[in-house]
Design an enzyme around this catalytic site. Structure first.
Site, PDB file in Angstrom:
ATOM      1  N   CYS A  42       1.932 -17.250  -3.373  1.00 39.24           N
ATOM      2  CA  CYS A  42       1.224 -17.553  -4.618  1.00 39.24           C
ATOM      3  C   CYS A  42       1.807 -16.711  -5.761  1.00 39.24           C
ATOM      4  CB  CYS A  42      -0.272 -17.260  -4.464  1.00 39.24           C
ATOM      5  SG  CYS A  42      -1.233 -17.739  -5.936  1.00 39.24           S
ATOM      6  N   ASP A  44       0.180 -15.326  -7.958  1.00 41.98           N
ATOM      7  CA  ASP A  44      -0.798 -14.285  -8.300  1.00 41.98           C
ATOM      8  C   ASP A  44      -0.137 -12.905  -8.405  1.00 41.98           C
ATOM      9  OD1 ASP A  44      -2.950 -12.253  -7.944  1.00 41.98           O
ATOM     10  OD2 ASP A  44      -4.219 -14.022  -7.679  1.00 41.98           O
ATOM     11  N   ARG A  46      -1.179 -10.064  -8.037  1.00 43.06           N
ATOM     12  CA  ARG A  46      -1.630  -9.033  -7.096  1.00 43.06           C
ATOM     13  C   ARG A  46      -1.004  -9.149  -5.718  1.00 43.06           C
ATOM     14  NH1 ARG A  46      -7.740 -10.737  -7.964  1.00 43.06           N
ATOM     15  NH2 ARG A  46      -6.643 -12.720  -7.753  1.00 43.06           N
ATOM     16  N   HIS A  98      -3.442 -16.265   0.026  1.00 40.07           N
ATOM     17  CA  HIS A  98      -4.269 -15.057  -0.071  1.00 40.07           C
ATOM     18  C   HIS A  98      -5.718 -15.430  -0.328  1.00 40.07           C
ATOM     19  CE1 HIS A  98      -4.708 -14.914  -4.576  1.00 40.07           C
ATOM     20  NE2 HIS A  98      -3.694 -15.747  -4.474  1.00 40.07           N
ATOM     21  N   CYS A 101      -7.845 -16.721  -3.844  1.00 44.92           N
ATOM     22  CA  CYS A 101      -6.839 -17.458  -4.625  1.00 44.92           C
ATOM     23  C   CYS A 101      -7.524 -18.338  -5.678  1.00 44.92           C
ATOM     24  CB  CYS A 101      -5.986 -18.320  -3.699  1.00 44.92           C
ATOM     25  SG  CYS A 101      -4.636 -19.157  -4.566  1.00 44.92           S
TER      26      CYS A 101
END
Ligand code: CO
Length: 212
Positions: A42, A44, A46, A98, A101
Site C-alpha cells: 500500500c 500508505d 506508515r 495492512h 488501510c
C-alpha cells in the site's frame, strides 16, 4: 529547520553513514540490481517497504499503490511484475496489505468517491466474492480486518493469473507468491501462509495461460 530542507541534510548524513560502513557502497549498487523480492504494498506513508523488512537498497523491488491492488488493466503494476519476473528473476513476490488501510475502509462504504471509484471497485469486488464470510462477522472492526486479509489473498491470486508468472513457475517452480499483512499498532508482519499451489489449482481451468 523546515522539513523540506531537513530532507537534504538527512540525505547527506545517510550517505556518510553508508560510506563509513562500506566505502564502495554506492559504486557497488550502481553496477546492477539483483533483488530476491518483489514487494507490492500500500502507498500508505506508515508502511515503508524496505524498513519493515529490514532490507537494504538493492534487496527489494517495490511497487506501491492505494490498497496494494494487482489490477489486470493497470499497465504500471503489470509492467513491474513482468520486469521483476522476467528480467530481475525475483524469487519471491509479496503482496503486503495492512490493517487500518484507508482504501479498504473506503470500499466498505457504499458511497460515491469520485475519481477513486474505479480503483476501489476492485476491493468492492473482493467483498462480493467473500460476502457470505464477511457478512457473517458481526463486529465491524473484525470484518474490516478480514477484508484487508481477503484483499491480499485475492491480489495474490491476481498475481498468479499473469502469464509470465505462470510460465516461469512451470519451468522453475519460482517465484513463490506470499500474502502478508502489516499491523500498524505493533509494527509486526503477519504471513497469511496462503497455499498458492491450492489457489492455482482452483483457478487453473479458467486462468491457465502457460501454454504446455
Ligand atoms: Co492502505
Amino acid at each position: 529547520m523546515e522539513l523540506y530542507k531537513q530532507v537534504f541534510e538527512n540525505n547527506k548524513r545517510w550517505v556518510e553513514s553508508k560510506i563509513a560502513h562500506d566505502a564502495d557502497f554506492f559504486e557497488k549498487l550502481a553496477k546492477d540490481q539483483r533483488p530476491d523480492f518483489l514487494y507490492i504494498g500500500c502507498a500508505d506513508s506508515r508502511v515503508p517497504a524496505n524498513e519493515i523488512m529490514g532490507l537494504e537498497p538493492g534487496e527489494v523491488f517495490v511497487h506501491r499503490n492505494i490498497a496494494n491492488l494487482v489490477v489486470n488493466t493497470d499497465l504500471n503494476v503489470q509492467s513491474v511484475i513482468h520486469y521483476a519476473v522476467v528480467h530481475l528473476q525475483v524469487k519471491h513476490i509479496v503482496v503486503c496489505g495492512h490493517y487500518g488501510c484507508g482504501g479498504v475502509k473506503a470500499a466498505m462504504q457504499p458511497k460515491d468517491l469520485g475519481l477513486l471509484n474505479p480503483w476501489l471497485r476492485n476491493i468492492r469486488d473482493v467483498y462480493r466474492l467473500h460476502q457470505n464470510e464477511l457478512d457473517g462477522i458481526s463486529k465491524l472492526d473484525d470484518r474490516y480486518d478480514r477484508l484487508v486479509e481477503l484483499n491480499v489473498q485475492e491480489q495474490c491470486i491476481n498475481v498468479v493469473k499473469v502469464a509470465s508468472i505462470q510460465q516461469r513457475y512451470y519451468a522453475e517452480r519460482l517465484p513463490t507468491v506470499h500474502g502478508w499483512v502489516y499491523d500498524l499498532h505493533n509494527g509486526l508482519l503477519k504471513d497469511l501462509n496462503l497455499d498458492m499451489e491450492q489457489e492455482v489449482a482452483k483457478i487453473a481451468k479458467i486462468y491457465d495461460l502457460h501454454d504446455v
